[in-house]
Design a protein around this motif. Structure first.
Motif, PDB file in Angstrom:
ATOM      1  N   UNK A  13      10.052   2.292 -10.666  1.00  0.00           N
ATOM      2  CA  UNK A  13       9.655   1.025 -11.276  1.00  0.00           C
ATOM      3  C   UNK A  13      10.210  -0.177 -10.527  1.00  0.00           C
ATOM      4  N   UNK A  14      11.161   0.042  -9.640  1.00  0.00           N
ATOM      5  CA  UNK A  14      11.713  -1.053  -8.843  1.00  0.00           C
ATOM      6  C   UNK A  14      10.928  -1.277  -7.555  1.00  0.00           C
ATOM      7  N   UNK A  15       9.969  -0.403  -7.277  1.00  0.00           N
ATOM      8  CA  UNK A  15       9.194  -0.539  -6.050  1.00  0.00           C
ATOM      9  C   UNK A  15       8.280  -1.763  -6.123  1.00  0.00           C
ATOM     10  N   UNK A  16       7.838  -2.219  -4.963  1.00  0.00           N
ATOM     11  CA  UNK A  16       7.038  -3.438  -4.874  1.00  0.00           C
ATOM     12  C   UNK A  16       5.568  -3.083  -4.723  1.00  0.00           C
ATOM     13  N   UNK A  17       4.790  -3.383  -5.737  1.00  0.00           N
ATOM     14  CA  UNK A  17       3.369  -3.047  -5.714  1.00  0.00           C
ATOM     15  C   UNK A  17       2.528  -4.297  -5.482  1.00  0.00           C
ATOM     16  N   UNK A  18       2.812  -4.950  -4.346  1.00  0.00           N
ATOM     17  CA  UNK A  18       2.027  -6.101  -3.927  1.00  0.00           C
ATOM     18  C   UNK A  18       1.808  -6.011  -2.424  1.00  0.00           C
ATOM     19  N   UNK A  19       0.909  -6.832  -1.931  1.00  0.00           N
ATOM     20  CA  UNK A  19       0.621  -6.842  -0.491  1.00  0.00           C
ATOM     21  C   UNK A  19       1.778  -7.415   0.312  1.00  0.00           C
ATOM     22  N   UNK A  20       2.764  -7.995  -0.362  1.00  0.00           N
ATOM     23  CA  UNK A  20       3.922  -8.561   0.319  1.00  0.00           C
ATOM     24  C   UNK A  20       5.069  -7.559   0.459  1.00  0.00           C
ATOM     25  N   UNK A  21       4.867  -6.328   0.012  1.00  0.00           N
ATOM     26  CA  UNK A  21       5.902  -5.301   0.175  1.00  0.00           C
ATOM     27  C   UNK A  21       6.138  -5.068   1.666  1.00  0.00           C
ATOM     28  N   UNK A  22       7.325  -4.608   2.029  1.00  0.00           N
ATOM     29  CA  UNK A  22       7.602  -4.363   3.452  1.00  0.00           C
ATOM     30  C   UNK A  22       6.605  -3.375   4.052  1.00  0.00           C
ATOM     31  N   UNK A  23       6.286  -3.507   5.322  1.00  0.00           N
ATOM     32  CA  UNK A  23       5.381  -2.547   5.975  1.00  0.00           C
ATOM     33  C   UNK A  23       5.878  -1.118   5.777  1.00  0.00           C
ATOM     34  N   UNK A  31      11.567   0.258   5.097  1.00  0.00           N
ATOM     35  CA  UNK A  31      10.368   0.136   4.248  1.00  0.00           C
ATOM     36  C   UNK A  31      10.686  -0.329   2.828  1.00  0.00           C
ATOM     37  N   UNK A  32      11.966  -0.510   2.512  1.00  0.00           N
ATOM     38  CA  UNK A  32      12.322  -1.027   1.196  1.00  0.00           C
ATOM     39  C   UNK A  32      12.441  -0.002   0.102  1.00  0.00           C
ATOM     40  N   UNK A  33      12.759   1.233   0.444  1.00  0.00           N
ATOM     41  CA  UNK A  33      12.950   2.268  -0.568  1.00  0.00           C
ATOM     42  C   UNK A  33      14.399   2.332  -1.039  1.00  0.00           C
ATOM     43  N   UNK A  34      15.264   1.569  -0.414  1.00  0.00           N
ATOM     44  CA  UNK A  34      16.666   1.499  -0.819  1.00  0.00           C
ATOM     45  C   UNK A  34      17.049   0.044  -1.050  1.00  0.00           C
ATOM     46  N   UNK A  35      18.072  -0.148  -1.853  1.00  0.00           N
ATOM     47  CA  UNK A  35      18.598  -1.473  -2.126  1.00  0.00           C
ATOM     48  C   UNK A  35      20.105  -1.373  -2.186  1.00  0.00           C
ATOM     49  N   UNK A  36      20.753  -2.119  -1.295  1.00  0.00           N
ATOM     50  CA  UNK A  36      22.217  -2.089  -1.204  1.00  0.00           C
ATOM     51  C   UNK A  36      22.726  -0.663  -1.026  1.00  0.00           C
TER      52      UNK A  36
END
Length: 228
Positions: free
Chosen positions: A164-174, A152-157
């Motif tokens: 503040x690094x989270x994605x607040x758009x409709x294109x964020x991972x499901x 879901x994109x809660x981690x990076x590397x």
């Protein structure tokens, strides 16, 4: 993006079959996105698009502000509002404890989830997160939570990202949203003791010096119990 191939416009299925509902038409179009990354990545994700939208009249007044934020595509504001109303329902001020997790009303969960699912076209919501959790093994342990976080994109590397690094758009991972519903991510290193690991799927509190650990029930259990 224009739905064209070699300057030939791709006609929506509803133009061929006018009796198709808007929900089915949108689900088919989503499954036929020209960019594979924009298509549903699992059958479960695509099937969630077929859920009928919640009529406005069924939304409790408590959740109308959340509905307005989501309808306007204000994802960050909707995330904060989700946390606010959940704490209000639970009668809590800052975070949900074990009792409030276990007793959180199923109907309120369905309302919140239904609004998120509707306005994200099946991309975000607790039911989406629960389905991903089940696809990752459905266990309440660190390894499963990390697999979910990667999906879901809660981690990076390999590291958990800051709020503040989270994605607040409709294109964020499901499943990327909502985020702040249970705990304040930006306060996660100071909450309840010297340190802790948390997600909605697994929560462990620990103390480095005294070497004790306490595992709390995750919110995923409540989602399962409520048949969300």
């Amino acid at each position: 993006m224009d739905r064209k191939i070699d300057d030939v416009e791709l006609v929506p299925p509803k133009q061929f079959v006018p009796s198709l509902s808007d929900t089915v038409n949108k689900a088919v179009l989503k499954g036929m996105e020209l960019n594979p990354k924009n298509r549903p990545q699992t059958m479960g994700e695509w099937l969630s698009l077929l859920q009928p939208p919640i009529p406005t009249t069924t939304v409790s007044p408590r959740y109308q502000k959340l509905q307005q934020f989501l309808a306007a595509g204000k994802w960050r504001e909707a995330d904060a509002e989700t946390k606010r109303v959940m704490l209000q329902v639970a009668g809590r001020e800052e975070w949900l404890d074990e009792d409030s997790i276990n007793q959180f009303p199923c109907e309120d969960l369905r309302q919140i989830d239904g609004i998120w699912v509707q306005y994200s076209n099946g991309r975000f919501g607790f039911s989406v997160q629960k389905r991903i959790w089940q696809e990752c093994g459905g266990k309440e342990d660190y390894e499963t939570a990390c697999r979910v976080a990667d999906r879901v994109g809660w981690t990076k590397e390999g590291s958990w990202i800051d709020y503040d690094e989270c994605t607040f758009t409709s294109k964020a991972p499901p499943g990327h949203l909502p985020l702040r519903s249970l705990f304040s991510w930006d306060d996660r290193y100071t909450w309840y003791g010297p340190g802790h690991y948390q997600s909605i799927f697994h929560i462990v509190l620990y103390d480095y010096c005294d070497e004790w650990a306490l595992s709390l029930p995750s919110f995923a259990s409540r989602l399962v119990n409520c048949n969300l």
